[in-house]
Scaffold this motif. Structure first.
Motif, PDB file in Angstrom:
ATOM      1  N   THR A  84       0.834  -1.209   0.000  1.00 48.22           N
ATOM      2  CA  THR A  84       0.000   0.000   0.000  1.00 48.22           C
ATOM      3  C   THR A  84       0.864   1.252   0.000  1.00 48.22           C
ATOM      4  N   ILE A  85       1.918   1.250   0.812  1.00 49.34           N
ATOM      5  CA  ILE A  85       2.836   2.390   0.839  1.00 49.34           C
ATOM      6  C   ILE A  85       3.511   2.566  -0.516  1.00 49.34           C
ATOM      7  N   ALA A  86       3.910   1.445  -1.125  1.00 50.33           N
ATOM      8  CA  ALA A  86       4.576   1.506  -2.438  1.00 50.33           C
ATOM      9  C   ALA A  86       3.651   2.102  -3.496  1.00 50.33           C
ATOM     10  N   LEU A  87       2.379   1.702  -3.497  1.00 51.01           N
ATOM     11  CA  LEU A  87       1.422   2.224  -4.466  1.00 51.01           C
ATOM     12  C   LEU A  87       1.226   3.727  -4.285  1.00 51.01           C
ATOM     13  N   LEU A  88       1.100   4.162  -3.026  1.00 55.34           N
ATOM     14  CA  LEU A  88       0.922   5.591  -2.757  1.00 55.34           C
ATOM     15  C   LEU A  88       2.177   6.382  -3.146  1.00 55.34           C
ATOM     16  N   ALA A  89       3.339   5.786  -2.927  1.00 53.74           N
ATOM     17  CA  ALA A  89       4.588   6.457  -3.296  1.00 53.74           C
ATOM     18  C   ALA A  89       4.672   6.651  -4.815  1.00 53.74           C
ATOM     19  N   ILE A  92       2.514   9.522  -5.704  1.00 54.13           N
ATOM     20  CA  ILE A  92       3.130  10.802  -5.332  1.00 54.13           C
ATOM     21  C   ILE A  92       4.173  11.220  -6.364  1.00 54.13           C
ATOM     22  N   ILE A  93       4.992  10.259  -6.792  1.00 49.93           N
ATOM     23  CA  ILE A  93       6.021  10.563  -7.798  1.00 49.93           C
ATOM     24  C   ILE A  93       5.381  11.029  -9.096  1.00 49.93           C
ATOM     25  N   HIS A  94       4.339  10.305  -9.520  1.00 50.14           N
ATOM     26  CA  HIS A  94       3.651  10.675 -10.757  1.00 50.14           C
ATOM     27  C   HIS A  94       3.022  12.056 -10.653  1.00 50.14           C
ATOM     28  N   LEU A  95       2.321  12.318  -9.546  1.00 53.28           N
ATOM     29  CA  LEU A  95       1.640  13.601  -9.378  1.00 53.28           C
ATOM     30  C   LEU A  95       2.643  14.746  -9.260  1.00 53.28           C
ATOM     31  N   ALA A 122      -3.920  15.982  -3.946  1.00 51.03           N
ATOM     32  CA  ALA A 122      -3.764  14.529  -3.945  1.00 51.03           C
ATOM     33  C   ALA A 122      -2.426  14.115  -3.326  1.00 51.03           C
ATOM     34  N   ILE A 123      -1.367  14.871  -3.610  1.00 51.62           N
ATOM     35  CA  ILE A 123      -0.058  14.577  -3.021  1.00 51.62           C
ATOM     36  C   ILE A 123      -0.124  14.667  -1.496  1.00 51.62           C
ATOM     37  N   ILE A 124      -0.746  15.722  -0.988  1.00 52.31           N
ATOM     38  CA  ILE A 124      -0.893  15.894   0.463  1.00 52.31           C
ATOM     39  C   ILE A 124      -1.692  14.741   1.057  1.00 52.31           C
ATOM     40  N   LYS A 125      -2.776  14.370   0.374  1.00 55.90           N
ATOM     41  CA  LYS A 125      -3.613  13.253   0.848  1.00 55.90           C
ATOM     42  C   LYS A 125      -2.811  11.959   0.918  1.00 55.90           C
ATOM     43  N   ASN A 126      -2.006  11.700  -0.100  1.00 54.27           N
ATOM     44  CA  ASN A 126      -1.215  10.465  -0.142  1.00 54.27           C
ATOM     45  C   ASN A 126      -0.097  10.459   0.899  1.00 54.27           C
ATOM     46  N   ILE A 127       0.513  11.617   1.154  1.00 54.66           N
ATOM     47  CA  ILE A 127       1.556  11.709   2.183  1.00 54.66           C
ATOM     48  C   ILE A 127       0.962  11.425   3.555  1.00 54.66           C
ATOM     49  N   ILE A 128      -0.226  11.979   3.817  1.00 59.48           N
ATOM     50  CA  ILE A 128      -0.909  11.721   5.091  1.00 59.48           C
ATOM     51  C   ILE A 128      -1.228  10.229   5.224  1.00 59.48           C
ATOM     52  N   ALA A 129      -1.695   9.627   4.128  1.00 57.52           N
ATOM     53  CA  ALA A 129      -2.023   8.194   4.151  1.00 57.52           C
ATOM     54  C   ALA A 129      -0.781   7.352   4.436  1.00 57.52           C
TER      55      ALA A 129
END
Length: 361
Positions: A84-89, A92-95, A122-129
């Protein structure tokens, strides 16, 4: 608060986040939403038309699976949380790259069209997640006895469900017989409601207009006109590359599209020289087309095409309603969406009155 209770609160929050993200990508209808996601998000990343339908369904299926697996005590710390962390990372890189290249504008697509978000949001949301997942990882005890087959079954089951809910189908154009341009022109002079029940195939209608009796004026008008070119829309409406025409991109259930169509009809009623209007509909809720024209007050010639070809025709970064002003196949104005480039009736009325010489300035 006990670690166990806190860990379950975090798991529920993360699960809800992923399941909401997956469900949002299916709103308002699975095929429409996924096709829109493919065109607006995946095509811009370089995915081909043959690969994007598979990737989109697999990605959304994985989001569903992670939302479920985060609640299951099998390989939670070893596989689920790191995956899950890898997918969010990756997101983040793409965004971050998209923001650097194109700026913080548009909808990133994380929650589809249900909850529009800018890339930075979306980046902020993913960092929080990711922060919540790291916190959860520290709170949880070591994995006990786990069943890897359960993880595979849930993941494959979610992906398979996506292919069942929104099956991949051939991209085909659905041709609807439009009412003829003769009927449309008559509607400017007479009551158009009397023509709504009659449809004449466009192939039977000549695409040339009857020359004016005043030959000198006709010649002058012809001289002050752009050179005729191929717009590419003849495949939908024969004769659209002759003289002034208006081409619209509408979705049958779109309120803004209905308002634009009604405004065009009101303008047409007041101007006997108003250019003929043609409509390309998206094949989404086609049963609403009669209601659409009833609201507009008239029935314009139209064709209906599939979701992906529609977005492709509309153009990258553009949205509905779309209104193009064509003259001899040349595009002089293109309104789209509901923001800064939305249709402006006051401006448009002045635009269509301008001569070619004025338009070139």
């Amino acid at each position: 608060m006990k670690k166990e209770y806190l860990s379950w609160i975090l798991r529920l929050i993360i699960s809800a986040l992923f399941i909401l993200s997956a469900v949002a990508k299916l709103y308002p209808s699975p095929y429409f939403a996924i096709s829109t996601f493919e065109v607006k998000q995946l095509y811009t990343l370089g995915f081909s038309e043959s690969v994007a339908p598979y990737f989109s369904r697999i990605l959304i299926g994985i989001e569903f699976a992670l939302g479920i697996l985060i609640l299951i005590n099998h390989h939670l710390k070893k596989i689920t949380i790191p995956a899950t962390i890898a997918l969010l990372a990756i997101f983040i890189i793409h965004l971050s790259y998209e923001t650097f290249i194109s700026g913080n504008s548009g909808n990133c697509g994380c929650f589809g069209e249900l909850i529009p978000m800018t890339p930075v949001e979306a980046i902020i949301k993913n960092i929080i997640a990711i922060g919540l997942l790291i916190w959860l990882f520290k709170l949880l005890p070591a994995d006990g006895k786990s069943n890897f087959c359960l993880l595979k079954s849930v993941t494959l089951g979610c992906i398979l469900c996506l292919f069942m809910v929104a099956p991949i189908r051939p991209i085909t154009e659905i041709a609807e017989e439009p009412i003829s341009e003769i009927q449309e022109n008559l509607g400017v002079i007479a009551d158009s409601t009397a023509l709504l029940t009659t449809e004449v195939p466009i192939k039977e209608v000549p695409t040339t207009e009857v020359p004016s009796v005043e030959a000198p004026n006709r010649e002058k008008k012809t001289e002050d006109a752009p050179k005729k070119v191929k717009s590419g829309y003849e495949k939908y409406f024969p004769g659209i590359d002759t003289d002034k025409k208006i081409l619209c991109y509408f979705v049958p259930g779109c309120d803004h599209c209905m308002d634009t169509a009604k405004e065009l009809n009101e303008m047409r009623k007041k101007d006997k020289n108003f250019p003929p209007v043609y409509v390309i509909f998206m094949n989404e809720e086609p049963e609403k087309i009669p209601t659409f024209f009833e609201f507009a007050g008239t029935k314009f010639p139209y064709k209906m095409i599939d979701v992906i070809p529609f977005w492709t025709e509309l153009g990258s970064g553009r949205d509905t309603p779309g209104v193009k002003y064509l003259w001899n196949g040349n595009e002089f104005k293109y309104y789209d969406g509901i923001n800064e480039n939305k249709f402006n009736g006051t401006e448009f009325k002045k635009l269509i009155k301008k001569s070619y010489s004025e338009l070139k300035k």
